[in-house]
Every structure is written in structure tokens, then in C-alpha cells.
Design a protein around this motif. Structure first.
Motif, mmCIF file in Angstrom:
data_model
loop_
_atom_site.group_PDB
_atom_site.id
_atom_site.type_symbol
_atom_site.label_atom_id
_atom_site.label_comp_id
_atom_site.label_asym_id
_atom_site.label_seq_id
_atom_site.Cartn_x
_atom_site.Cartn_y
_atom_site.Cartn_z
ATOM 1 N N GLU A 57 58.294 40.346 24.522
ATOM 2 C CA GLU A 57 58.622 38.957 24.818
ATOM 3 C C GLU A 57 57.371 38.255 25.339
ATOM 4 O OE1 GLU A 57 61.425 37.359 24.284
ATOM 5 O OE2 GLU A 57 62.674 39.067 23.729
ATOM 6 N N GLY A 58 57.276 36.959 25.066
ATOM 7 C CA GLY A 58 56.236 36.136 25.660
ATOM 8 C C GLY A 58 54.854 36.356 25.078
ATOM 9 N N VAL A 59 53.858 36.369 25.964
ATOM 10 C CA VAL A 59 52.463 36.351 25.539
ATOM 11 C C VAL A 59 51.640 37.342 26.347
ATOM 12 C CG1 VAL A 59 52.626 33.899 24.924
ATOM 13 C CG2 VAL A 59 51.779 34.543 27.198
ATOM 14 N N ALA A 60 50.440 37.613 25.843
ATOM 15 C CA ALA A 60 49.371 38.251 26.608
ATOM 16 C C ALA A 60 48.316 37.185 26.864
ATOM 17 C CB ALA A 60 48.777 39.421 25.840
ATOM 18 N N PHE A 61 47.557 37.348 27.939
ATOM 19 C CA PHE A 61 46.573 36.342 28.348
ATOM 20 C C PHE A 61 45.141 36.870 28.245
ATOM 21 C CE2 PHE A 61 50.280 35.071 31.002
ATOM 22 C CZ PHE A 61 50.411 33.748 30.582
ATOM 23 N N LEU A 62 44.251 36.010 27.746
ATOM 24 C CA LEU A 62 42.811 36.208 27.856
ATOM 25 C C LEU A 62 42.284 35.001 28.616
ATOM 26 C CD1 LEU A 62 40.474 38.135 26.846
ATOM 27 C CD2 LEU A 62 39.965 36.317 25.214
ATOM 28 N N VAL A 63 41.735 35.246 29.799
ATOM 29 C CA VAL A 63 41.368 34.168 30.719
ATOM 30 C C VAL A 63 39.873 34.237 30.997
ATOM 31 C CG1 VAL A 63 41.769 33.175 32.997
ATOM 32 C CG2 VAL A 63 43.660 34.255 31.752
ATOM 33 N N LYS A 64 39.228 33.073 30.918
ATOM 34 C CA LYS A 64 37.797 32.997 31.197
ATOM 35 C C LYS A 64 37.568 32.026 32.348
ATOM 36 C CE LYS A 64 36.481 34.088 26.447
ATOM 37 N NZ LYS A 64 35.662 33.736 25.275
ATOM 38 N N ALA A 65 36.904 32.547 33.392
ATOM 39 C CA ALA A 65 36.606 31.740 34.575
ATOM 40 C C ALA A 65 35.348 32.272 35.234
ATOM 41 C CB ALA A 65 37.770 31.785 35.570
ATOM 42 N N GLU A 66 34.473 31.382 35.636
ATOM 43 C CA GLU A 66 33.242 31.744 36.345
ATOM 44 C C GLU A 66 32.411 32.773 35.588
ATOM 45 O OE1 GLU A 66 33.522 32.408 40.609
ATOM 46 O OE2 GLU A 66 35.521 31.483 40.606
ATOM 47 N N GLY A 67 32.413 32.681 34.266
ATOM 48 C CA GLY A 67 31.628 33.601 33.460
ATOM 49 C C GLY A 67 32.239 34.970 33.291
ATOM 50 N N LYS A 68 33.463 35.164 33.776
ATOM 51 C CA LYS A 68 34.166 36.432 33.641
ATOM 52 C C LYS A 68 35.325 36.279 32.657
ATOM 53 C CE LYS A 68 31.738 38.507 36.865
ATOM 54 N NZ LYS A 68 30.790 39.608 36.547
ATOM 55 N N THR A 69 35.652 37.379 31.975
ATOM 56 C CA THR A 69 36.754 37.388 31.022
ATOM 57 C C THR A 69 37.750 38.463 31.423
ATOM 58 O OG1 THR A 69 35.306 36.635 29.234
ATOM 59 C CG2 THR A 69 37.401 37.635 28.601
ATOM 60 N N ILE A 70 38.998 38.044 31.593
ATOM 61 C CA ILE A 70 40.065 38.921 32.070
ATOM 62 C C ILE A 70 41.173 38.952 31.032
ATOM 63 C CG2 ILE A 70 41.815 39.271 33.858
ATOM 64 C CD1 ILE A 70 38.900 37.102 34.768
ATOM 65 N N TYR A 71 41.631 40.154 30.693
ATOM 66 C CA TYR A 71 42.753 40.322 29.766
ATOM 67 C C TYR A 71 43.925 40.913 30.519
ATOM 68 C CZ TYR A 71 45.680 42.408 26.130
ATOM 69 O OH TYR A 71 46.744 42.789 25.347
ATOM 70 N N HIS A 72 45.092 40.278 30.379
ATOM 71 C CA HIS A 72 46.335 40.827 30.933
ATOM 72 C C HIS A 72 47.354 40.886 29.809
ATOM 73 C CE1 HIS A 72 50.072 41.285 33.191
ATOM 74 N NE2 HIS A 72 49.336 41.683 34.218
ATOM 75 N N ALA A 73 47.872 42.079 29.549
ATOM 76 C CA ALA A 73 48.684 42.311 28.357
ATOM 77 C C ALA A 73 50.113 41.812 28.467
ATOM 78 C CB ALA A 73 48.703 43.807 28.039
ATOM 79 N N GLY A 74 50.624 41.603 29.699
ATOM 80 C CA GLY A 74 52.051 41.356 29.795
ATOM 81 C C GLY A 74 52.800 42.537 29.197
ATOM 82 N N ASP A 75 53.690 42.258 28.239
ATOM 83 C CA ASP A 75 54.405 43.340 27.556
ATOM 84 C C ASP A 75 53.923 43.573 26.131
ATOM 85 O OD1 ASP A 75 56.003 44.418 29.483
ATOM 86 O OD2 ASP A 75 57.860 43.474 28.848
ATOM 87 N N LEU A 76 52.703 43.129 25.825
ATOM 88 C CA LEU A 76 52.108 43.494 24.540
ATOM 89 C C LEU A 76 51.622 44.934 24.654
ATOM 90 C CD1 LEU A 76 51.055 42.952 21.691
ATOM 91 C CD2 LEU A 76 49.009 41.917 22.725
#
Length: 225
Positions: free
Chosen positions: A107-126
Motif C-alpha cells: 500500500e502507498g509509496v516509498a520515499f526518496l528524500v533529498k535535503a542538505e545534500g543528503k539522500t535518504i530512502y525509506h521503503a515503507g511497505d515496498l
């Protein structure tokens, strides 16, 4: 970066100017930590990958005056100036933070977030949800859906990845992390969605990417990555 592992899939990434909170859920645990006076000067972003009760705790709504919410559009949350609803395969800028999404195969989404030159991946339920005893058709469809979504991240340099390592999948619990690290890679890998079974971290210690694995031993643990 400082990472706090709260519970299950709930984590926080603290940067110099931002606090990023993903899938906050603690089974009745701490909700007032944002009162830390050292964080008052930071921009707080709260991400909700989907509406399942183990990923969305409506206690987060108590923070509404102080945070930006980025929420999968399957979640029933009231609209507001500080609420950004998002669906799969979208890219949005919220203030100075870039958010991209993948399609979850649950369900839903996974996130790829970019802030302050950093890249963060959070899968959720992927996840690579290969269930022993399920049909070959189901498990092949899950495998294809997982690989197809993760392949969309090729070319990204990821600083920290939060990937499900679910012990209910038995001997297949590491398949999602294996494929992610072999195909995309991350400077740090932190397991999530492991239902208080901290032994999954030991399972990851046998991998070729073991040096990237941050071992979590308890709830509310902080690690530097």
C-alpha cells in the motif's frame, strides 16, 4: 547524520537544519520528543508512507503547528497548508526538500528524500514479499514489482536506506535488502519492519555489504551514519 530508530518502521533522520521523521509508530510510546529545545530552529518533516496502522499513528497530528506533513494519498488526513498529499511516481518540492516516490507493492509509496545534500530512502511497505507457501504466480509478480520499482533508483547516490527485513518471510527475509544493495547501494543500510526481532541485524552481518549495515539493538536507539 544522526538516526533514531523508534519502533518497527519508524525512524528519524536529524540533519543540520532539518529533522525527517518516517512512519512514526511506537505502540503507545513517546510522542513529546519534538519538545526538545535544540530542535526549535530546525524544519521538521513528517512522512507517512501509507495508512496501515503499523506505519501511521494519528498522534503525529498533535505536532501540526510545528511540522510539514508529506503523506501518501491513501491516508485520510485533513487538508492544510502544512500537509502535502503525494502519490506514486511523483516528485515534489516542499520548501527546500525534494521528495520522490515509488509505488509500493503493498500500500502507498516509498520515499526518496533529498535535503542538505543528503539522500535518504525509506521503503515503507515496498518489499520483496516472497511468502513461503504462496503461489509461484504471486511470488513472481511480487519479485517483478519490487525489482521494477527499485530499478527506478539507478543512478542515485543514497546516504542512508531504510529497507524492510521482515522475519515472517523466513529464509527470504533479506531478499529486498540484497537486491537493493546489489542494484542501488547505500552508504548506510538500516533494517525496518522487523517486529521487535532485532536478530535480523545479525542476518545482515553475513552479507557482502555488511560494512554498510547499522546494527540496531533496541527501540529509541541513536546511531550516526
Amino acid at each position: 547524520m544522526q538516526v533514531t530508530y523508534f519502533h518497527h518502521s519508524g525512524v528519524m533522520v536529524e540533519l543540520d537544519k532539518h529533522i525527517l521523521i518516517f512512519d512514526y509508530y511506537t505502540e503507545g510510546g513517546r510522542y513529546d520528543f519534538l519538545q526538545n529545545p535544540d530542535w526549535k530552529q530546525k524544519d521538521v518533516f513528517v512522512f507517512v508512507s501509507h495508512a496501515h496502522a503499523d506505519h501511521y499513528d494519528d498522534h503525529i497530528l498533535a505536532w501540526k503547528d510545528d511540522v510539514q506533513y508529506i503523506v501518501s494519498d491513501d491516508v485520510m488526513m485533513g487538508k492544510g497548508e502544512n500537509v502535502t498529499m503525494i502519490s506514486a511516481h511523483q516528485t515534489k518540492m516542499v520548501q527546500d526538500v525534494e521528495i520522490k516516490t515509488l509505488q509500493s507493492n503493498d500500500e502507498g509509496v516509498a520515499f526518496l528524500v533529498k535535503a542538505e545534500g543528503k539522500t535518504i530512502y525509506h521503503a515503507g511497505d515496498l518489499n520483496w514479499w516472497h511468502w513461503n507457501g504462496e503461489s509461484d504466480t504471486f511470488n513472481k509478480d511480487i519479485a517483478n514489482s519490487y525489482r521494477n520499482e527499485i530499478d527506478l533508483l539507478k543512478g542515485e547516490t543514497i546516504d542512508v536506506a531504510f529497507v524492510p527485513v521482515d522475519p515472517r518471510l523466513e529464509d527470504k527475509l533479506c531478499w529486498a535488502a540484497d537486491y537493493f544493495m546489489e542494484t542501488i547501494g547505500a552508504k548506510a543500510l538500516i533494517p525496518i519492519h522487523f517486529w521487535k526481532n532485532f536478530g535480523v541485524c545479525q542476518a545482515l552481518q553475513t552479507k557482502q555489504y555488511t560494512n554498510a549495515v547499522a546494527v540496531i539493538t533496541k527501540e529509541n536507539e541513536m546511531v550516526s551514519v
